[in-house]
Design a protein around this motif. Sequence first.
Motif, PDB file in Angstrom:
ATOM      1  N   PRO A  61       0.825  -1.209   0.000  1.00 44.87           N
ATOM      2  CA  PRO A  61       0.000   0.000   0.000  1.00 44.87           C
ATOM      3  C   PRO A  61       0.860   1.260   0.000  1.00 44.87           C
ATOM      4  O   PRO A  61       1.926   1.294   0.630  1.00 44.87           O
ATOM      5  N   VAL A  62       0.380   2.269  -0.716  1.00 44.77           N
ATOM      6  CA  VAL A  62       1.069   3.557  -0.808  1.00 44.77           C
ATOM      7  C   VAL A  62       0.071   4.637  -0.402  1.00 44.77           C
ATOM      8  O   VAL A  62      -1.050   4.667  -0.905  1.00 44.77           O
ATOM      9  N   GLU A  63       0.484   5.511   0.497  1.00 46.67           N
ATOM     10  CA  GLU A  63      -0.396   6.597   0.931  1.00 46.67           C
ATOM     11  C   GLU A  63       0.431   7.826   1.260  1.00 46.67           C
ATOM     12  O   GLU A  63       1.592   7.714   1.649  1.00 46.67           O
TER      13      GLU A  63
ATOM     14  N   LEU B 199      -0.184   1.107  10.146  1.00 44.36           N
ATOM     15  CA  LEU B 199      -0.669  -0.197  10.613  1.00 44.36           C
ATOM     16  C   LEU B 199      -2.036  -0.509  10.023  1.00 44.36           C
ATOM     17  O   LEU B 199      -2.318  -1.663   9.658  1.00 44.36           O
ATOM     18  N   GLU B 200      -2.899   0.502   9.889  1.00 42.77           N
ATOM     19  CA  GLU B 200      -4.208   0.297   9.256  1.00 42.77           C
ATOM     20  C   GLU B 200      -4.043  -0.129   7.802  1.00 42.77           C
ATOM     21  O   GLU B 200      -4.744  -1.012   7.318  1.00 42.77           O
ATOM     22  N   LEU B 201      -3.122   0.519   7.100  1.00 45.65           N
ATOM     23  CA  LEU B 201      -2.885   0.174   5.694  1.00 45.65           C
ATOM     24  C   LEU B 201      -2.369  -1.254   5.538  1.00 45.65           C
ATOM     25  O   LEU B 201      -2.666  -1.929   4.552  1.00 45.65           O
ATOM     26  N   ILE B 202      -1.605  -1.696   6.520  1.00 47.80           N
ATOM     27  CA  ILE B 202      -1.065  -3.068   6.499  1.00 47.80           C
ATOM     28  C   ILE B 202      -2.150  -4.066   6.869  1.00 47.80           C
ATOM     29  O   ILE B 202      -2.091  -5.236   6.502  1.00 47.80           O
ATOM     30  N   GLY B 203      -3.156  -3.591   7.599  1.00 52.41           N
ATOM     31  CA  GLY B 203      -4.218  -4.473   8.048  1.00 52.41           C
ATOM     32  C   GLY B 203      -4.037  -4.951   9.466  1.00 52.41           C
ATOM     33  O   GLY B 203      -4.521  -6.002   9.868  1.00 52.41           O
TER      34      GLY B 203
END
Length: 104
Positions: free
Chosen positions: A77-79, A99-103
Amino acid sequence: MKTIMLVYSAGMSTSLLVSKMKAAADEKGVEADIFAISSSEATELLNKKSTDVLLLGPQVRFMKAQFEKETASKNIPVEVIDMRDYGLIDGLKVLNTALELIGE
């Protein structure tokens, strides 16, 4: 161990943010390799180092599409880091975003 890469244009603020993120990870008991790298070196490192999430400093947000193409096959993921969180050097909020982007 989670690997969080921050990409920057000019590094002073980003290195401070990395320090705050590492402290927040320690407090939360999260094992994470958090580091910052210049945009010119990021592509090469992405090909060499396993990365779980790529966060872009607000000053390089224009590169998001480029990095999304480069990471698509690896499902990284890229943000762009929220400008307010970046400006306040809020390590906990940026860590939580990663951490949210990683799940997690």
